[in-house]
Design a protein around this motif. Structure first.
Motif, PDB file in Angstrom:
ATOM      1  N   ALA A   1     -48.404  -2.135  67.540  1.00 50.60           N
ATOM      2  CA  ALA A   1     -48.554  -1.002  66.631  1.00 50.60           C
ATOM      3  C   ALA A   1     -47.968  -1.009  65.368  1.00 50.60           C
ATOM      4  N   SER A   2     -47.096  -1.836  65.097  1.00 55.09           N
ATOM      5  CA  SER A   2     -46.243  -1.980  63.755  1.00 55.09           C
ATOM      6  C   SER A   2     -47.312  -2.251  62.524  1.00 55.09           C
ATOM      7  N   ALA A   3     -48.348  -2.794  63.218  1.00 52.84           N
ATOM      8  CA  ALA A   3     -49.435  -3.335  62.176  1.00 52.84           C
ATOM      9  C   ALA A   3     -49.805  -2.060  61.013  1.00 52.84           C
ATOM     10  N   HIS A   4     -49.664  -0.828  61.513  1.00 55.56           N
ATOM     11  CA  HIS A   4     -49.997   0.299  60.812  1.00 55.56           C
ATOM     12  C   HIS A   4     -49.174   0.364  59.503  1.00 55.56           C
ATOM     13  N   HIS A   5     -48.110  -0.488  59.284  1.00 54.35           N
ATOM     14  CA  HIS A   5     -47.242  -0.523  58.087  1.00 54.35           C
ATOM     15  C   HIS A   5     -47.739  -1.640  57.209  1.00 54.35           C
ATOM     16  N   LEU A   6     -48.756  -2.351  57.467  1.00 53.24           N
ATOM     17  CA  LEU A   6     -49.062  -3.777  56.986  1.00 53.24           C
ATOM     18  C   LEU A   6     -50.471  -3.397  56.596  1.00 53.24           C
ATOM     19  N   LEU A   7     -51.262  -2.533  56.804  1.00 50.52           N
ATOM     20  CA  LEU A   7     -52.655  -2.468  56.789  1.00 50.52           C
ATOM     21  C   LEU A   7     -53.279  -2.720  55.203  1.00 50.52           C
ATOM     22  N   VAL A   8     -52.331  -2.150  54.439  1.00 49.45           N
ATOM     23  CA  VAL A   8     -52.795  -2.544  52.882  1.00 49.45           C
ATOM     24  C   VAL A   8     -52.265  -3.679  52.128  1.00 49.45           C
ATOM     25  N   GLU A   9     -51.520  -4.458  53.128  1.00 52.48           N
ATOM     26  CA  GLU A   9     -51.095  -5.706  52.815  1.00 52.48           C
ATOM     27  C   GLU A   9     -52.347  -6.782  52.308  1.00 52.48           C
TER      28      GLU A   9
ATOM     29  N   TRP B   1     -56.855 -10.061  62.037  1.00 49.16           N
ATOM     30  CA  TRP B   1     -55.370  -9.606  62.577  1.00 49.16           C
ATOM     31  C   TRP B   1     -55.344  -8.064  62.584  1.00 49.16           C
ATOM     32  N   LYS B   2     -55.792  -7.374  61.625  1.00 47.50           N
ATOM     33  CA  LYS B   2     -55.699  -5.978  61.392  1.00 47.50           C
ATOM     34  C   LYS B   2     -56.563  -5.212  62.313  1.00 47.50           C
ATOM     35  N   VAL B   3     -57.822  -5.605  62.226  1.00 53.07           N
ATOM     36  CA  VAL B   3     -58.885  -5.087  63.345  1.00 53.07           C
ATOM     37  C   VAL B   3     -58.327  -5.189  64.908  1.00 53.07           C
ATOM     38  N   PHE B   4     -57.855  -6.593  64.996  1.00 48.48           N
ATOM     39  CA  PHE B   4     -57.386  -6.472  66.327  1.00 48.48           C
ATOM     40  C   PHE B   4     -56.150  -5.508  66.727  1.00 48.48           C
ATOM     41  N   ASN B   5     -55.128  -5.476  65.881  1.00 51.12           N
ATOM     42  CA  ASN B   5     -53.920  -4.915  66.029  1.00 51.12           C
ATOM     43  C   ASN B   5     -54.174  -3.279  66.109  1.00 51.12           C
ATOM     44  N   THR B   6     -55.089  -2.926  65.441  1.00 49.52           N
ATOM     45  CA  THR B   6     -55.601  -1.354  65.127  1.00 49.52           C
ATOM     46  C   THR B   6     -56.653  -1.095  66.173  1.00 49.52           C
ATOM     47  N   SER B   7     -57.044  -2.023  66.925  1.00 52.43           N
ATOM     48  CA  SER B   7     -58.235  -1.226  67.944  1.00 52.43           C
ATOM     49  C   SER B   7     -57.794  -1.700  69.158  1.00 52.43           C
TER      50      SER B   7
ATOM     51  N   MET C   1     -52.650   7.438  61.794  1.00 53.13           N
ATOM     52  CA  MET C   1     -52.383   6.440  60.627  1.00 53.13           C
ATOM     53  C   MET C   1     -52.764   4.836  61.156  1.00 53.13           C
ATOM     54  N   GLY C   2     -52.993   4.683  62.355  1.00 55.81           N
ATOM     55  CA  GLY C   2     -53.247   3.173  62.735  1.00 55.81           C
ATOM     56  C   GLY C   2     -54.514   2.882  62.528  1.00 55.81           C
ATOM     57  N   THR C   3     -55.472   4.002  62.162  1.00 54.15           N
ATOM     58  CA  THR C   3     -56.832   3.800  61.762  1.00 54.15           C
ATOM     59  C   THR C   3     -57.009   2.945  60.351  1.00 54.15           C
ATOM     60  N   GLU C   4     -57.398   1.624  60.182  1.00 59.81           N
ATOM     61  CA  GLU C   4     -57.417   0.958  58.979  1.00 59.81           C
ATOM     62  C   GLU C   4     -57.899   1.764  57.747  1.00 59.81           C
ATOM     63  N   GLN C   5     -59.197   2.574  58.022  1.00 57.09           N
ATOM     64  CA  GLN C   5     -59.846   3.030  56.816  1.00 57.09           C
ATOM     65  C   GLN C   5     -58.956   4.322  56.465  1.00 57.09           C
TER      66      GLN C   5
ATOM     67  N   TYR D   1     -58.579  14.120  64.080  1.00 54.86           N
ATOM     68  CA  TYR D   1     -59.067  12.794  63.778  1.00 54.86           C
ATOM     69  C   TYR D   1     -60.701  13.190  62.898  1.00 54.86           C
ATOM     70  N   PHE D   2     -61.180  14.003  62.947  1.00 53.94           N
ATOM     71  CA  PHE D   2     -62.365  14.545  61.977  1.00 53.94           C
ATOM     72  C   PHE D   2     -61.853  15.024  60.888  1.00 53.94           C
ATOM     73  N   VAL D   3     -60.581  15.737  60.461  1.00 55.98           N
ATOM     74  CA  VAL D   3     -60.449  16.225  59.684  1.00 55.98           C
ATOM     75  C   VAL D   3     -59.759  15.141  58.595  1.00 55.98           C
ATOM     76  N   ASN D   4     -59.138  14.060  59.174  1.00 55.87           N
ATOM     77  CA  ASN D   4     -58.691  13.137  58.355  1.00 55.87           C
ATOM     78  C   ASN D   4     -59.997  12.208  57.938  1.00 55.87           C
ATOM     79  N   TRP D   5     -60.939  11.956  58.481  1.00 55.48           N
ATOM     80  CA  TRP D   5     -62.241  11.287  58.151  1.00 55.48           C
ATOM     81  C   TRP D   5     -62.845  12.167  57.015  1.00 55.48           C
ATOM     82  N   LYS D   6     -62.643  13.412  57.029  1.00 57.36           N
ATOM     83  CA  LYS D   6     -63.126  14.190  56.069  1.00 57.36           C
ATOM     84  C   LYS D   6     -62.475  14.036  54.640  1.00 57.36           C
TER      85      LYS D   6
END
Length: 560
Positions: A276-284, A291-297, A366-370, A546-551
């Motif tokens: 789950a530490s991947a969420h700190h690196l998603l914009v790297e 790698w990002k998709v596997f870790n965040t899904s 926060m762990g959702t890449e988008q 979750y819906f609010v953040n997609w908004k």
């Protein structure tokens, strides 16, 4: 040769190795001292972020921010976890502690390491924040202190595993190891991975500070450092979940609805939670999308599933125990008749609820890449981990202290009225900190900026007025959390050093009512409608958030 000296606890009937007891005391006292120090630095940071107060100048702000992260995220928590490991092995398994002398070596290394790093920070040349990203360089003693602390903690984990072997060989328990010990074992396994990752990156960084190595690659540093930095919080999750089970058993006689399922959930932590530490690196940009998709899904969802199982099992076990005592009216009589005046229970239950609603939901979002792109490197990130590490772990550790002081220190809790209200004051303060930091982060407020008003800057920029309100409320609730922390320290320190000596059995706080049925697993024990309703509320809150953040994301990337 077995030279251990034991006493028998009159309340639990457990054999207590006096060497283990002494190490538990030492580690717990050191933990509380660093909590007090780190909490003071944290309050100064919150008051500086409050624009109307703006307490510290820039250099002191970054010094305090670095010391706050060091003292509360590492020193307070890992010292306390060492105490938990010794308790969950030697005490719960009725056996002697493996190599107690080496335990004192471990404690000494951790203490010297923690003090060394604090001195390096306070000298003003190591204000590199908790993450200490290159090319920022701290004093060489900063890294050396962290390495010494990590080595000491690794030795402590080794002693824990050695004690498990002794207990097995000497047959001091029947069947499988208790679930609480199993959870502590999960924490220790993750700790070995975590501390080894820290050594892998901190040793070359120390050599870099000495001039022996010419450069450290920033992306490689981030990748390996977060294997330590985020996974250290997963030690906390395993430890505080084990404490939830321990408090439920001690106060209610509650047993898990299914031990196999609960053990499987702990195993999920070992296999997936560190990822789950991947969420700190998603914009790297240097890490692949695969790698990002596997870790965040897949990986993250399996780790979250483990926490969801515990979030159902712990309150479900308490509800089953309460209903067996006759508290069957409606959905929530079992909860209304729980010992809310007992700080061990109130602290544990608040920890469970806030860890799920504040830390858990925000972590998945926060762990959702988008979605990560709208909150990465904002105040949302520390808002999230204040919901996990502080509202979840710290509050759980505070709660179990109210049971361990009479059982291990053999002292009565002083100022019981103050202790009764302490979890509520601290819990409310931390909840406010978490919520308002996440709110400010959602509005774009930078995670580590000293002055969000940008006074004297050559360019004109301002955050929405709501962001200033969020930071003001963060400061107010920071004061409340600091008050709750001070209440805890006053109660615990005065109890340990000046509390009345416990004579005979103590009342752990089981609620009044018919005796609890000892056997579990029947169909009646699975009738937990109140817990299922709480779980349903959690999922509704999760979906809405979750819906609010997609908004919010749709506002960042509007559809044309």
């Amino acid at each position: 040769m077995n030279t251990a000296v034991f006493r028998t606890c009159p309340t639990t009937g457990l054999k207590v190795d006096l060497s283990a007891q002494a190490l538990i005391k030492a580690n717990a006292v050191a933990a509380v001292v660093f909590l007090a120090l780190g909490g003071l630095f944290g309050l100064s940071v919150a008051l500086t972020r409050w624009p109307a107060v703006h307490l510290l100048p820039a250099d002191w702000f970054y010094l305090a921010l670095t010391a706050h992260g060091l003292d509360v995220l590492l020193l307070w928590i890992i010292f306390f976890e060492m105490a938990v490991l010794y308790f969950a092995s030697a005490i719960l398994l009725n056996c002697r502690l493996a190599t107690p002398r080496l335990g004192w070596v471990a404690f000494g290394l951790m203490l010297v390491g923690g003090l060394t790093t604090n001195v390096a920070v306070l000298q003003g040349q190591s204000s590199v924040m908790f993450t200490s990203y290159p090319p920022m360089m701290a004093a060489q003693y900063f890294y050396l202190g962290l390495i010494l602390f990590a080595v000491g903690a690794l030795i402590g984990c080794g002693i824990f595993f050695g004690t498990l072997v002794i207990a097995r060989e000497e047959r001091t328990y029947q069947g499988s190891i208790p679930l609480v010990t199993f959870g502590a074992m999960t924490a220790a396994i993750i700790a070995v991975f975590t501390l080894a990752s820290g050594a892998i990156i901190l040793i070359p960084t120390w050599l870099w500070s000495l001039g022996i190595i010419s450069t450290i690659d920033p992306l490689m540093y981030k990748l390996v450092w977060w294997a330590m930095g985020h996974s250290s919080q997963q030690i906390n999750v395993s430890a505080h979940v084990a404490i939830w089970y321990a408090i439920a058993a001690m106060l209610f006689g509650a047993k898990p609805l299914s031990e196999k399922v609960s053990r499987g959930a702990f195993l999920m932590y070992i296999l997936f939670l560190q990822l789950a530490s991947a969420h700190h690196l998603l914009v790297e940009p240097g890490l692949s999308s695969e790698w990002k998709v596997f870790n965040t899904s897949y990986a993250m969802y399996l780790a979250v599933l483990g926490s969801l199982i515990h979030g159902l099992s712990v309150p479900g076990a308490m509800e089953a125990a309460q209903r067996k005592r006759g508290f069957n009216k409606g959905l929530f009589e079992w909860l209304r008749k729980a010992p809310w005046g007992n700080p061990a229970f109130s602290g544990m239950f608040l920890s469970l609820v806030m860890f799920g609603f504040l830390g858990g939901i925000s972590g998945v979002v926060m762990g959702t890449e988008q979605i990560n792109i709208i909150m990465h490197n904002t105040l949302y990130v520390p808002g999230h981990f204040h919901g996990t590490v502080v509202a979840g772990t710290t509050l759980a550790f505070m709660a179990v202290t109210y049971l361990l002081v009479p059982l291990i220190f053999q002292r009565e809790i002083r100022f019981p009225s103050l202790a009764k209200w302490q979890p509520y004051v601290f819990g409310l303060g931390v909840a406010g900190i978490s919520l308002f930091m996440m709110g400010a982060g959602t509005l774009g407020v930078s995670r580590r900026h000293w002055d969000i008003t940008f006074s004297g800057a050559p360019f004109d920029f301002s955050y929405p007025p709501a962001a200033l309100l969020m930071l003001a409320l963060n400061g107010i609730f920071g004061l409340m959390a600091a008050l709750g922390g001070l209440m805890y320290i006053v109660v615990v320190v005065s109890s340990v050093f000046f509390g009345k000596k416990v004579e005979g059995k103590i009342q752990l706080g089981a609620p009044e009512g018919p005796p609890a049925v000892a056997t579990y697993g029947s169909s009646e024990s699975l009738r937990i409608p109140g817990t299922l309703m709480l779980v349903a509320v959690f999922f509704v809150a999760f979906v809405l958030y979750y819906f609010v953040n997609w908004k919010y994301l749709s506002d960042v990337w509007p559809m044309r």
